[in-house]
Design an enzyme around this catalytic site. Structure first.
Site, PDB file in Angstrom:
ATOM      1  N   GLY A  43       0.778  -1.239   0.000  1.00 45.05           N
ATOM      2  CA  GLY A  43       0.000   0.000   0.000  1.00 45.05           C
ATOM      3  C   GLY A  43       0.803   1.280   0.000  1.00 45.05           C
ATOM      4  N   GLU A  98       4.030   4.073   5.727  1.00 49.11           N
ATOM      5  CA  GLU A  98       2.809   3.243   5.658  1.00 49.11           C
ATOM      6  C   GLU A  98       1.734   3.957   4.856  1.00 49.11           C
ATOM      7  OE1 GLU A  98       1.219   0.722   5.594  1.00 49.11           O
ATOM      8  OE2 GLU A  98       0.939  -0.327   7.470  1.00 49.11           O
ATOM      9  N   ASP A  99       0.760   3.187   4.381  1.00 50.76           N
ATOM     10  CA  ASP A  99      -0.372   3.810   3.685  1.00 50.76           C
ATOM     11  C   ASP A  99      -1.394   4.384   4.657  1.00 50.76           C
ATOM     12  OD1 ASP A  99      -1.178   1.279   4.565  1.00 50.76           O
ATOM     13  OD2 ASP A  99      -2.059   0.666   2.654  1.00 50.76           O
ATOM     14  N   ASP A 102      -4.798   2.336  11.029  1.00 51.06           N
ATOM     15  CA  ASP A 102      -6.189   2.095  11.403  1.00 51.06           C
ATOM     16  C   ASP A 102      -6.212   1.654  12.869  1.00 51.06           C
ATOM     17  OD1 ASP A 102      -8.891   1.619  11.325  1.00 51.06           O
ATOM     18  OD2 ASP A 102      -8.783  -0.172  10.091  1.00 51.06           O
ATOM     19  N   LYS A 130      -6.597   7.036  10.363  1.00 52.44           N
ATOM     20  CA  LYS A 130      -8.026   6.826  10.623  1.00 52.44           C
ATOM     21  C   LYS A 130      -8.187   6.653  12.133  1.00 52.44           C
ATOM     22  CE  LYS A 130     -10.121   3.709   7.683  1.00 52.44           C
ATOM     23  NZ  LYS A 130     -10.657   2.346   7.385  1.00 52.44           N
ATOM     24  N   PHE A 151     -14.068   2.971   4.230  1.00 53.56           N
ATOM     25  CA  PHE A 151     -13.088   2.112   3.573  1.00 53.56           C
ATOM     26  C   PHE A 151     -12.438   2.879   2.422  1.00 53.56           C
ATOM     27  CE2 PHE A 151     -10.954  -1.127   1.321  1.00 53.56           C
ATOM     28  CZ  PHE A 151     -10.461  -1.897   2.359  1.00 53.56           C
ATOM     29  N   ASP A 158      -5.895  -0.613  -1.368  1.00 53.64           N
ATOM     30  CA  ASP A 158      -6.673  -1.538  -2.192  1.00 53.64           C
ATOM     31  C   ASP A 158      -7.951  -1.980  -1.512  1.00 53.64           C
ATOM     32  OD1 ASP A 158      -5.241  -3.183  -0.182  1.00 53.64           O
ATOM     33  OD2 ASP A 158      -6.183  -4.839  -1.251  1.00 53.64           O
ATOM     34  N   ARG A 164      -5.400   0.176  -6.413  1.00 54.99           N
ATOM     35  CA  ARG A 164      -4.157   0.768  -5.915  1.00 54.99           C
ATOM     36  C   ARG A 164      -3.640   1.843  -6.870  1.00 54.99           C
ATOM     37  NH1 ARG A 164      -2.249  -2.326  -1.632  1.00 54.99           N
ATOM     38  NH2 ARG A 164      -2.552  -4.571  -1.728  1.00 54.99           N
TER      39      ARG A 164
END
Ligand code: IMP
Ligand code: MG
Length: 174
Positions: A43, A98-99, A102, A130, A151, A158, A164
């Site tokens: 990601g 990181e993407d 969460d 998030k 989401f 993805d 992506r």
């Protein structure tokens, strides 16, 4: 969850501008010292490239791939390493790229892992945060954008390995 792509939440230009700001901040915070950027596959790839281009320091890069045990919907907090570092990070300044953060389980685990390998400093740089999903307290040093509990897809993120390649950040309609 449907496969309908929502509206554009964050544009490529907004991401470029934010990456430039964060790159400057990283340079300042590291006092000109060399850095190892570690991208978390898959990601983080687009954001990793943005941070690389915008950080004017002596730099090497590496990648890791991790997955968490448990069902796709519910992360267990147990992280499995699918691809380990190729770099010896002892005594180095490491920034994990990181993407999205969460629950925080993945980065909490990785931060501890890098500290156990005697990195000099370990910082975290995420494209998205998030906060509503958080299960474990974690300090995130650099955050591109904060998002609602939806989401998210695009710009590396993805759904079922798709989307992506969207050159912007969007979400899936409920
Ligand atoms: P954490 O361990 O719960 O913080 O999970 C982080 C990982 O879950 C990220 O690296 C993503 O791969 C994935 N993830 C969490 N939220 C989303 C989302 O909204 N869209 C796509 N992937 C997500
Ligand atoms: Mg990920």
């Amino acid at each position: 969850m449907s496969d309908t792509i929502g509206t554009v939440m964050i544009t490529q230009q907004q991401i470029n501008e934010r990456a430039a700001e964060i790159g400057k901040q990283i340079k300042e915070d590291l006092n000109g010292e060399p850095v190892v950027l570690v991208g978390i596959l898959r990601g983080a790839v687009l954001w990793m490239a943005d941070i690389m281009k915008n950080t004017d320091l002596e730099m090497t890069i590496d990648f890791m791939a991790v997955s968490s045990y448990g069902s796709a919907k519910k992360t267990s907090g147990v992280v499995k390493i699918n691809k380990d570092l190729d770099t010896d990070i002892e005594g180095k300044n490491v920034i994990i790229v990181e993407d999205i953060v969460d629950s925080g389980y993945t980065l909490n685990y990785l931060k501890g892992y890098f500290e156990s390998r005697a990195a000099k400093t370990v910082k975290i740089c995420t494209l998205l945060d998030k906060p509503e999903g958080r299960k474990v307290d974690i300090d995130v040093d650099y955050i591109g954008f904060t998002v609602d509990d939806r989401f998210i897809i695009g710009y590396g993120l993805d759904y079922d390995q798709k989307y992506r390649n969207l050159p912007y950040i969007s979400f899936l309609e409920d």
